[in-house]
Design an enzyme around this catalytic site. Structure first.
Site, short mmCIF file in Angstrom:
data_model
loop_
_atom_site.label_atom_id
_atom_site.label_comp_id
_atom_site.label_asym_id
_atom_site.label_seq_id
_atom_site.Cartn_x
_atom_site.Cartn_y
_atom_site.Cartn_z
N HIS A 203 20.12 53.57 -26.07
CA HIS A 203 20.37 54.11 -26.90
C HIS A 203 20.45 52.47 -27.97
O HIS A 203 20.84 51.34 -27.81
CB HIS A 203 22.12 54.29 -27.23
CG HIS A 203 23.42 54.11 -26.44
ND1 HIS A 203 22.96 53.94 -25.54
CD2 HIS A 203 24.45 53.11 -27.46
CE1 HIS A 203 23.98 53.32 -24.91
NE2 HIS A 203 24.37 52.76 -25.80
N HIS B 67 14.33 59.74 -20.65
CA HIS B 67 16.01 59.00 -19.76
C HIS B 67 15.15 57.95 -19.95
O HIS B 67 14.10 58.21 -18.98
CB HIS B 67 16.19 59.94 -19.39
CG HIS B 67 17.90 59.17 -18.30
ND1 HIS B 67 18.61 59.50 -18.77
CD2 HIS B 67 17.22 58.42 -17.46
CE1 HIS B 67 19.57 58.15 -17.83
NE2 HIS B 67 18.33 57.33 -17.30
N CYS C 9 21.43 62.69 -22.00
CA CYS C 9 20.49 63.60 -22.22
C CYS C 9 21.20 65.34 -21.85
O CYS C 9 20.84 66.28 -22.86
CB CYS C 9 20.48 63.41 -20.55
SG CYS C 9 19.08 62.28 -19.68
N CYS D 65 23.58 62.53 -16.65
CA CYS D 65 23.40 61.61 -17.82
C CYS D 65 24.08 62.18 -19.81
O CYS D 65 23.77 63.58 -19.52
CB CYS D 65 22.71 61.55 -18.57
SG CYS D 65 22.32 59.59 -19.74
P1 5GP Z 1 27.46 51.28 -25.26
O1 5GP Z 1 29.13 50.19 -24.90
O2 5GP Z 1 26.92 51.65 -23.51
O3 5GP Z 1 26.55 50.65 -25.66
O4 5GP Z 1 27.75 52.59 -26.16
C1 5GP Z 1 27.82 53.57 -25.87
C2 5GP Z 1 29.03 54.25 -26.77
O5 5GP Z 1 28.61 55.17 -26.91
C3 5GP Z 1 30.10 53.94 -27.45
O6 5GP Z 1 29.82 53.08 -28.99
C4 5GP Z 1 30.55 55.00 -27.43
O7 5GP Z 1 32.09 55.21 -28.22
C5 5GP Z 1 29.48 56.07 -27.38
N1 5GP Z 1 29.90 57.42 -26.43
C6 5GP Z 1 30.57 57.87 -25.07
N2 5GP Z 1 30.64 58.88 -24.77
C7 5GP Z 1 30.50 59.84 -26.53
C8 5GP Z 1 30.55 60.96 -26.00
O8 5GP Z 1 30.65 62.17 -25.55
N3 5GP Z 1 29.91 61.54 -27.51
C9 5GP Z 1 29.66 60.69 -28.86
N4 5GP Z 1 28.66 60.82 -29.12
N5 5GP Z 1 29.73 59.46 -28.82
C10 5GP Z 1 30.34 58.83 -28.06
ZN ZN Z 2 19.76 60.56 -20.10
#
Ligand code: 5GP
Ligand code: ZN
Length: 115
Positions: free
Chosen positions: A99, A45, A6, A3
């Site tokens: 998150h 997680h 994680c 993950c």
């Molecule tokens: P979701 O669409 O799952 O609610 O949001 C995932 C979020 O994770 C997105 O806003 C994306 O920009 C962020 N994200 C994806 N990969 C990474 C990463 O490697 N580092 C960071 N800091 N944010 C990430």
């Molecule tokens: Zn996780």
């Protein structure tokens, strides 16, 4: 592969930390959608809200207390900010580790949904 979030908690994937305590970790979103865009995650997680049950429900309180700290640290608590959880595919969830998005830093964040 594991993950991503994680791995961020473990420090195996770099991130810009904003706040951390025993149970939560908050860091800058890599693709910010507002001047302030922080992700708050639990060190436990849990895939998403669908995996919440009485035995792990305190995760939500931990997350929202961390949101409050993040808002104070980023100085958006007085003006206000938006908190978003994308839950499941239709909700736009891409990372399958629960998150909370904290968005702010603008006088008005606009409509709740842009459909
Ligand atoms: P979701 O669409 O799952 O609610 O949001 C995932 C979020 O994770 C997105 O806003 C994306 O920009 C962020 N994200 C994806 N990969 C990474 C990463 O490697 N580092 C960071 N800091 N944010 C990430
Ligand atoms: Zn996780």
């Amino acid at each position: 592969m594991g993950c991503l979030f994680c791995n961020i908690i473990k420090g195996e994937v770099p991130s810009t930390k904003i706040y951390e305590n025993e149970r939560t970790y908050a860091f800058e979103d890599i693709n910010p959608l507002a001047p302030v865009h922080i992700l708050v995650i639990s060190k436990t997680h849990i895939k998403n809200i669908d995996e919440l049950e009485e035995s792990n429900a305190s995760v939500m309180a931990d997350l929202f207390l961390a949101v409050r700290e993040v808002a104070r640290i980023k100085g958006i608590d007085a003006d206000g900010y938006r908190v978003i959880i994308n839950n499941g595919a239709a909700g736009g969830q891409v990372i399958w580790h629960l998150h909370v998005h904290v968005l702010g830093g603008l006088p008005d964040l606009g409509p709740m949904l842009a459909l």
